[in-house]
Design a protein around this motif. Structure first.
Motif, short mmCIF file in Angstrom:
data_model
loop_
_atom_site.label_atom_id
_atom_site.label_comp_id
_atom_site.label_asym_id
_atom_site.label_seq_id
_atom_site.Cartn_x
_atom_site.Cartn_y
_atom_site.Cartn_z
N LEU A 12 0.84 -1.20 0.00
CA LEU A 12 0.00 0.00 0.00
C LEU A 12 0.87 1.25 0.00
CD1 LEU A 12 -2.50 -1.04 2.82
CD2 LEU A 12 -3.02 -0.96 0.40
N GLY A 13 0.53 2.18 -0.86
CA GLY A 13 1.14 3.50 -0.83
C GLY A 13 0.05 4.55 -0.70
N TRP A 14 0.31 5.60 0.05
CA TRP A 14 -0.75 6.59 0.25
C TRP A 14 -0.17 7.99 0.35
CZ3 TRP A 14 -1.50 9.34 4.98
CH2 TRP A 14 -0.69 8.93 6.04
N VAL A 15 -1.04 8.97 0.12
CA VAL A 15 -0.63 10.36 0.13
C VAL A 15 -1.82 11.21 0.56
CG1 VAL A 15 -1.20 10.61 -2.33
CG2 VAL A 15 0.36 12.24 -1.25
N ARG A 16 -1.52 12.26 1.33
CA ARG A 16 -2.55 13.21 1.72
C ARG A 16 -2.66 14.31 0.67
NH1 ARG A 16 -4.66 12.77 6.70
NH2 ARG A 16 -3.50 11.64 8.32
N ARG A 17 -3.89 14.64 0.32
CA ARG A 17 -4.10 15.74 -0.62
C ARG A 17 -3.55 17.04 -0.07
NH1 ARG A 17 -6.70 20.11 -1.19
NH2 ARG A 17 -7.75 20.83 -3.10
N SER A 18 -3.68 17.26 1.21
CA SER A 18 -3.25 18.52 1.82
C SER A 18 -1.73 18.72 1.73
CB SER A 18 -3.68 18.59 3.29
OG SER A 18 -3.15 17.50 4.02
N ASP A 19 -0.97 17.64 1.55
CA ASP A 19 0.48 17.77 1.38
C ASP A 19 0.84 18.31 0.01
OD1 ASP A 19 0.92 16.83 3.93
OD2 ASP A 19 1.34 14.77 3.30
N HIS A 20 -0.07 18.19 -0.96
CA HIS A 20 0.18 18.60 -2.33
C HIS A 20 -1.07 19.27 -2.88
CE1 HIS A 20 3.68 15.94 -1.96
NE2 HIS A 20 2.83 15.07 -1.46
N PRO A 21 -1.43 20.44 -2.35
CA PRO A 21 -2.73 21.05 -2.66
C PRO A 21 -2.93 21.42 -4.13
CG PRO A 21 -1.32 22.58 -1.46
CD PRO A 21 -0.65 21.25 -1.40
N GLY A 22 -1.86 21.60 -4.88
CA GLY A 22 -2.01 22.00 -6.27
C GLY A 22 -2.08 20.85 -7.25
N GLU A 23 -2.06 19.63 -6.76
CA GLU A 23 -1.98 18.48 -7.65
C GLU A 23 -3.33 17.80 -7.85
OE1 GLU A 23 1.16 15.88 -6.47
OE2 GLU A 23 2.71 17.38 -6.85
N ASP A 24 -3.53 17.24 -9.04
CA ASP A 24 -4.78 16.58 -9.36
C ASP A 24 -4.69 15.08 -9.05
OD1 ASP A 24 -3.16 15.55 -11.35
OD2 ASP A 24 -4.25 16.49 -13.01
N LEU A 25 -5.75 14.35 -9.39
CA LEU A 25 -5.80 12.93 -9.09
C LEU A 25 -4.66 12.17 -9.74
CD1 LEU A 25 -7.25 10.41 -7.96
CD2 LEU A 25 -8.64 10.39 -10.04
N SER A 26 -4.35 12.50 -10.97
CA SER A 26 -3.30 11.78 -11.67
C SER A 26 -1.95 11.92 -10.95
CB SER A 26 -3.17 12.31 -13.11
OG SER A 26 -2.14 11.65 -13.80
N ALA A 27 -1.61 13.14 -10.55
CA ALA A 27 -0.35 13.37 -9.86
C ALA A 27 -0.32 12.69 -8.49
CB ALA A 27 -0.09 14.86 -9.72
N LEU A 28 -1.43 12.75 -7.79
CA LEU A 28 -1.50 12.12 -6.47
C LEU A 28 -1.39 10.60 -6.57
CD1 LEU A 28 -4.25 14.36 -4.86
CD2 LEU A 28 -1.80 14.35 -4.30
N LEU A 29 -2.00 10.03 -7.62
CA LEU A 29 -1.84 8.59 -7.85
C LEU A 29 -0.38 8.26 -8.16
CD1 LEU A 29 -5.01 7.67 -9.95
CD2 LEU A 29 -4.38 6.75 -7.71
N GLY A 30 0.29 9.16 -8.86
CA GLY A 30 1.71 8.94 -9.13
C GLY A 30 2.53 8.90 -7.86
N ARG A 31 2.24 9.80 -6.93
CA ARG A 31 2.95 9.81 -5.65
C ARG A 31 2.62 8.55 -4.83
NH1 ARG A 31 5.45 14.48 -4.38
NH2 ARG A 31 4.97 16.33 -5.63
N ALA A 32 1.34 8.18 -4.81
CA ALA A 32 0.96 6.96 -4.09
C ALA A 32 1.61 5.74 -4.72
CB ALA A 32 -0.56 6.82 -4.09
N ASP A 33 1.78 5.76 -6.03
CA ASP A 33 2.41 4.66 -6.75
C ASP A 33 3.87 4.50 -6.33
OD1 ASP A 33 2.09 2.62 -8.81
OD2 ASP A 33 3.48 3.81 -10.00
N GLU A 34 4.59 5.62 -6.26
CA GLU A 34 5.99 5.56 -5.82
C GLU A 34 6.09 5.05 -4.39
OE1 GLU A 34 7.86 9.32 -6.41
OE2 GLU A 34 8.27 8.90 -8.52
N ALA A 35 5.18 5.52 -3.54
CA ALA A 35 5.19 5.06 -2.15
C ALA A 35 4.88 3.56 -2.08
CB ALA A 35 4.16 5.85 -1.34
N MET A 36 3.97 3.11 -2.94
CA MET A 36 3.62 1.69 -2.95
C MET A 36 4.81 0.82 -3.33
SD MET A 36 0.81 -0.23 -5.33
CE MET A 36 1.89 -0.07 -6.76
#
Length: 203
Positions: free
Chosen positions: A146-170
């Motif tokens: 599991l990889g996860w990310v808080r939206r509040s840590d990256h307020p300017g990013e959309d779903l695609s970018a946040l999924l990218g960050r969660a993907d790296e964490a995963m």
């Protein structure tokens, strides 16, 4: 106008309403994965974007470890049981206020709203639950990263970018015993994993 004439005139309208309801039901079904009952990519993306309007939203990406090995060793029925179990546990953990989707294969995504600030504990519990043997296929022993990310840590990013960050964490989580990793607050790395997840999320 007689009652019979009125009824005859109303029939086309009733038939049209029934037809529209049938089409809506078919569309709803088409956006559900037939194996797990979760939303497919399109259905997930639509709902996830709405949830991301809330600053408390958390994006989660999950991947079954060694899934091909499970299929090759125990058969596709065991693999299907594993995917269905993972989907059920994810949906239960996220709850009715969140959304879970199957992006394809053994990859799942979720968005939840962390109203009570318990996301880390909830996800840690989820990781432990997902590491247990599957009911109906006790011979299957694997884990889910599991990889996860808080939206509040990256307020300017959309779903695609946040999924990218969660993907790296995963993928980082795959190298840890716990199988769980939160995305870093720094720059998004241009990794193959991150780019792939980003494309999947940009429906």
């Amino acid at each position: 106008m007689s009652p019979i004439t009125l009824a005859a005139a109303a029939l086309p309208a009733v038939a049209w309403v029934v037809h529209i309801m049938w089409m809506v039901r078919r569309l709803h079904t088409a956006r559900r994965d037939p194996l797990t009952g979760l939303w497919t990519r399109e259905g997930f993306t639509r709902r996830a974007r709405r949830l991301l309007r809330d600053k408390r939203a958390v994006v989660v990406l999950a991947d079954v470890d060694r899934f091909k090995q499970v299929n090759d060793t125990h058969g596709h029925a065991a693999g299907d049981a594993l995917l269905a179990a993972v989907a059920g546990h994810l949906a239960h953990s996220v709850g009715r206020d969140g959304v879970v989707g199957r992006l394809g294969g053994d990859e799942f995504a979720a968005v939840l709203v962390d109203r009570d600030h318990t996301a880390p504990e909830r996800l840690a519990t989820l990781a432990r639950v997902l590491a247990r043997p599957v009911d109906g296929a006790p011979e299957v022993h694997t884990t889910v990263s599991l990889g996860w990310v808080r939206r509040s840590d990256h307020p300017g990013e959309d779903l695609s970018a946040l999924l990218g960050r969660a993907d790296e964490a995963m993928y980082a989580a795959k190298r840890t015993p716990r199988g769980l990793r939160r995305a870093r607050i720094g720059r998004l790395l241009a990794s193959v994993a991150g780019r792939r997840s980003g494309r999947r999320g940009a429906a």
